[in-house]
Design a protein around this motif. Structure first.
Motif, short mmCIF file in Angstrom:
data_model
loop_
_atom_site.label_atom_id
_atom_site.label_comp_id
_atom_site.label_asym_id
_atom_site.label_seq_id
_atom_site.Cartn_x
_atom_site.Cartn_y
_atom_site.Cartn_z
N ASP A 164 30.14 64.18 -3.64
CA ASP A 164 30.99 63.68 -4.74
C ASP A 164 31.34 62.22 -4.45
N ASP A 221 35.31 60.64 -1.70
CA ASP A 221 36.23 59.85 -2.52
C ASP A 221 37.62 59.87 -1.89
N SER A 234 39.97 64.39 -4.67
CA SER A 234 40.11 65.36 -5.77
C SER A 234 39.32 66.63 -5.51
N LYS A 272 32.56 63.86 -12.37
CA LYS A 272 31.77 63.93 -11.14
C LYS A 272 32.25 65.07 -10.25
N THR A 273 33.56 65.05 -9.98
CA THR A 273 34.13 66.03 -9.05
C THR A 273 33.98 67.46 -9.59
MG LIG Z 1 36.11 62.48 -8.81
#
Ligand SMILES: [Mg+2]
Ligand SMILES: Nc1ncnc2c1ncn2[C@@H]1O[C@H](COP(=O)(O)OP(=O)(O)OP(=O)(O)O)[C@@H](O)[C@H]1O
Length: 273
Positions: free
Chosen positions: A141, A43, A47, A19-20
């Motif tokens: 994110d 998040d 990250s 995802k990131t």
């Molecule tokens: Mg992530």
């Protein structure tokens, strides 16, 4: 109402599906095309913040303060160095802008705080509404859960992109995510659209990877966008340098795949709401 197809949530409650990496690479890919991009780190692991070269532990304020209404988005965001513009007809194109709304571990506490609030699903949407017009795209994110933070991300978004790690035929999580998206449509964001899945960490040599893509298309009716993003050590190396793979290894196949996907996500004609 948010503006025209501006805000994209990248979500999958499964951990480690890129995802990131995808948010960062798509954002840089869009900024290379001269676009004004806001990356939103939703998040508590922070990250994305770290991968953008910002130390989450050194932050005075973060998205946490925005969700608690102690700060405005514009007070908290970081202006990142934009990538070199892509050439258009042999000439350097327009330079884009890349902003980051950073996260810290404090955000883990927001989850608890928000649970007791009326309108808790809309906090991010309301905060972003004040700035969306300043951007061509806002990319969110989401954390690896279907909790209130992800619900905030989905409620703030016009469309969802689902990164998919093609290493297991059991993609039950996709069904759960689609159920959650259906709930969000019912309760908080009627117009939310699933833009498609992105096959990440893709190993084209295995039959399995292709089977997973077929299965997701068939069983869940979700479009899997192409090209698939190959698994590559170049992608894994990039965050520690505070860069995306597009800057770290610009000519790698993974970078080219993300560049292509970024162009596709930009291409759709804006829908007025
Ligand atoms: Mg992530
Ligand atoms: N195409 C790729 N090739 C090789 N490694 C990759 C690729 N994409 C992502 N990775 C690596 O896989 C790991 C997980 O990626 P990432 O952090 O983007 O996943 P995530 O879904 O955001 O994880 P989380 O659920 O914890 O938020 C990272 O170490 C990242 O560098």
């Amino acid at each position: 109402m948010l503006g025209p197809m501006t805000t994209v949530a990248v979500a999958n409650q499964k951990g480690g599906v890129a995802k990131t990496t995808t948010v960062h690479a798509l954002g840089v890919g869009m900024a290379e095309r001269g676009k004004r991009i806001l990356l939103v780190d939703l998040d508590p692991q922070a990250s994305l913040t770290w991968a953008c070269g910002v130390d989450p532990d050194a932050l005075e304020a973060s998205i946490h303060d925005v969700l608690l209404k102690r700060a405005k988005v514009t007070d908290v965001l970081h202006v990142l160095e934009p990538p070199a513009p892509l050439e258009v007809d042999g000439k350097a194109g327009r330079t884009g802008t890349l902003h980051l709304l950073p996260s810290t571990i404090d955000l883990a506490g927001a989850e608890l705080h928000l649970l007791t609030k009326t309108g808790r699903e809309y906090v991010l949407r309301k905060a972003l509404a004040k700035v969306v017009d300043d951007y061509d795209r806002v990319l969110i994110d989401c954390p690896p859960s279907l909790g209130i933070l992800t619900i905030n991300g989905l409620t703030a978004a016009d469309e969802v992109v689902i990164p998919l790690q093609c290493e297991s035929l059991s993609q039950r999580g996709v069904g759960q995510l689609l159920d959650t998206i259906e709930d969000v449509r019912d309760y908080t964001n009627e117009d939310l659209q699933v833009r498609g899945a992105i096959a990440t960490l893709f190993d084209g040599r295995t039959k399995l990877a292709h089977q997973v893509v077929e299965q997701v298309r068939r069983e869940y009716g979700v479009a899997v966008l192409e090209p698939f993003v190959p698994k590559s050590v170049k992608v894994a190396e990039a965050p520690a340098k505070g860069r995306s793979v597009l800057t770290h290894a610009p000519r790698s196949r993974s970078a080219e795949a993300y560049r292509d996907l970024a162009a596709q996500l930009l291409a759709r004609k804006a829908k007025r709401t």
